[in-house]
Design an enzyme around this catalytic site. Structure first.
Site, mmCIF file in Angstrom:
data_model
loop_
_atom_site.group_PDB
_atom_site.id
_atom_site.type_symbol
_atom_site.label_atom_id
_atom_site.label_comp_id
_atom_site.label_asym_id
_atom_site.label_seq_id
_atom_site.Cartn_x
_atom_site.Cartn_y
_atom_site.Cartn_z
ATOM 1 N N HIS A 36 0.820 -1.213 0.000
ATOM 2 C CA HIS A 36 0.000 0.000 0.000
ATOM 3 C C HIS A 36 0.852 1.262 0.000
ATOM 4 C CE1 HIS A 36 -3.523 -2.402 0.593
ATOM 5 N NE2 HIS A 36 -3.120 -2.858 1.753
ATOM 6 N N THR A 45 -5.873 7.300 7.192
ATOM 7 C CA THR A 45 -6.421 7.335 5.829
ATOM 8 C C THR A 45 -6.476 5.954 5.200
ATOM 9 O OG1 THR A 45 -4.298 7.726 4.729
ATOM 10 C CG2 THR A 45 -5.500 9.678 5.494
ATOM 11 N N THR A 46 -6.135 4.939 5.973
ATOM 12 C CA THR A 46 -6.255 3.554 5.514
ATOM 13 C C THR A 46 -7.047 2.772 6.555
ATOM 14 O OG1 THR A 46 -4.154 2.968 6.595
ATOM 15 C CG2 THR A 46 -4.048 3.594 4.265
HETATM 16 ZN ZN LIG Z 1 -0.485 8.007 5.107
#
Ligand SMILES: [Zn+2]
Length: 242
Positions: free
Chosen positions: A83, A193-194
């Site tokens: 990611h 944000t994940t």
């Molecule tokens: Zn980040």
């Protein structure tokens, strides 16, 4: 891998480091951002009302106190979790915000930027992730423009890991090298944000960007294979301070 992370004292950050603990998620397709909250009950916060990233605008002058940076150069490790590409910090680098000390745990990058400033997106954004002794998180975000090469990235990406790899860094990297010279910042309350998109995160967004070369940004994209920015989320009732 998980056992190694625990041994490294990084259990708290396993959700940043490796997503293999939870349901698989992605930046596109059925497991993309619009569906994160539905992928697992653990990701329900992704549908919350205080989510990151956001478009930062409509600032309120709050006379924010300067962030006190106490960062040290050190060699640690770099990993690619599929990611993002992340540099894990060695203990001892801290910031002080609200008279609370937060220790730097890791920094990583997104292409293009996740947050926007006045509707403007940047080619890349760095996130320096800190935690206080109670596990509260503070993220310093740095926008990256395309221009001169960045020194810290040059050192880190000389050992760019492939997906799933973790590599010991052979040279010292100072997190100061990915901060701008001027440290004025915007502030808002947000989330990871994940997935699991946990809320209650102090977001501190540097007003001044840093630069990285096109080659450095391309090198990151090459190993991540696609963009890794979550779309901006509704601001709702949150003030954005400056
Ligand atoms: Zn980040």
């Amino acid at each position: 891998m998980k056992r190694a992370l625990i041994a490294a004292g990084m259990l708290l950050f396993s959700s940043f480091a490796f997503s293999s603990d939870g349901a698989a998620w992605d930046y596109t397709g059925d497991a993309g951002p619009d569906n994160w909250a539905k992928l697992s009950p653990e990701y329900s916060s992704c549908a919350g009302s205080n989510q990151s990233p956001i478009n930062l605008t409509g600032f309120i002058d709050a006379k924010l106190k300067p962030i006190v940076f106490n960062y040290k150069a050190s060699s640690s490790e770099i990993l690619n979790n599929g990611h993002t590409v992340q540099v894990n910090a060695t203990p001892g680098s801290t910031i002080t915000v609200d008279d609370i000390e937060f220790e730097l745990k890791q920094f990583h990058f997104h292409v293009p930027s996740e947050n926007q400033i006045h509707g403007k997106s940047y080619p890349m954004e760095g996130h320096l992730v800190h935690a206080d002794k109670n596990g509260n998180l503070a993220v310093v975000a740095v926008m990256v423009t395309e221009g001169e090469a960045n020194k810290a990235l040059a050192k880190a990406w000389a050992q760019m890991p492939k997906k799933g790899e973790k590599v010991a860094l052979s040279s010292d990297i100072s997190p100061l090298e990915i901060l701008p010279a001027k440290r004025d910042y915007y502030r808002f309350n947000g989330s990871l944000t994940t997935p699991p998109c946990s809320e209650g995160v102090r977001w501190l967004v540097m007003k001044q960007p840093i630069s990285a070369s096109k080659e450095q940004i391309d090198q990151f994209l090459h190993v991540i294979h696609h963009h890794n920015n979550r779309p901006v989320q509704a601001v709702n009732a949150r003030p954005v301070l400056e």
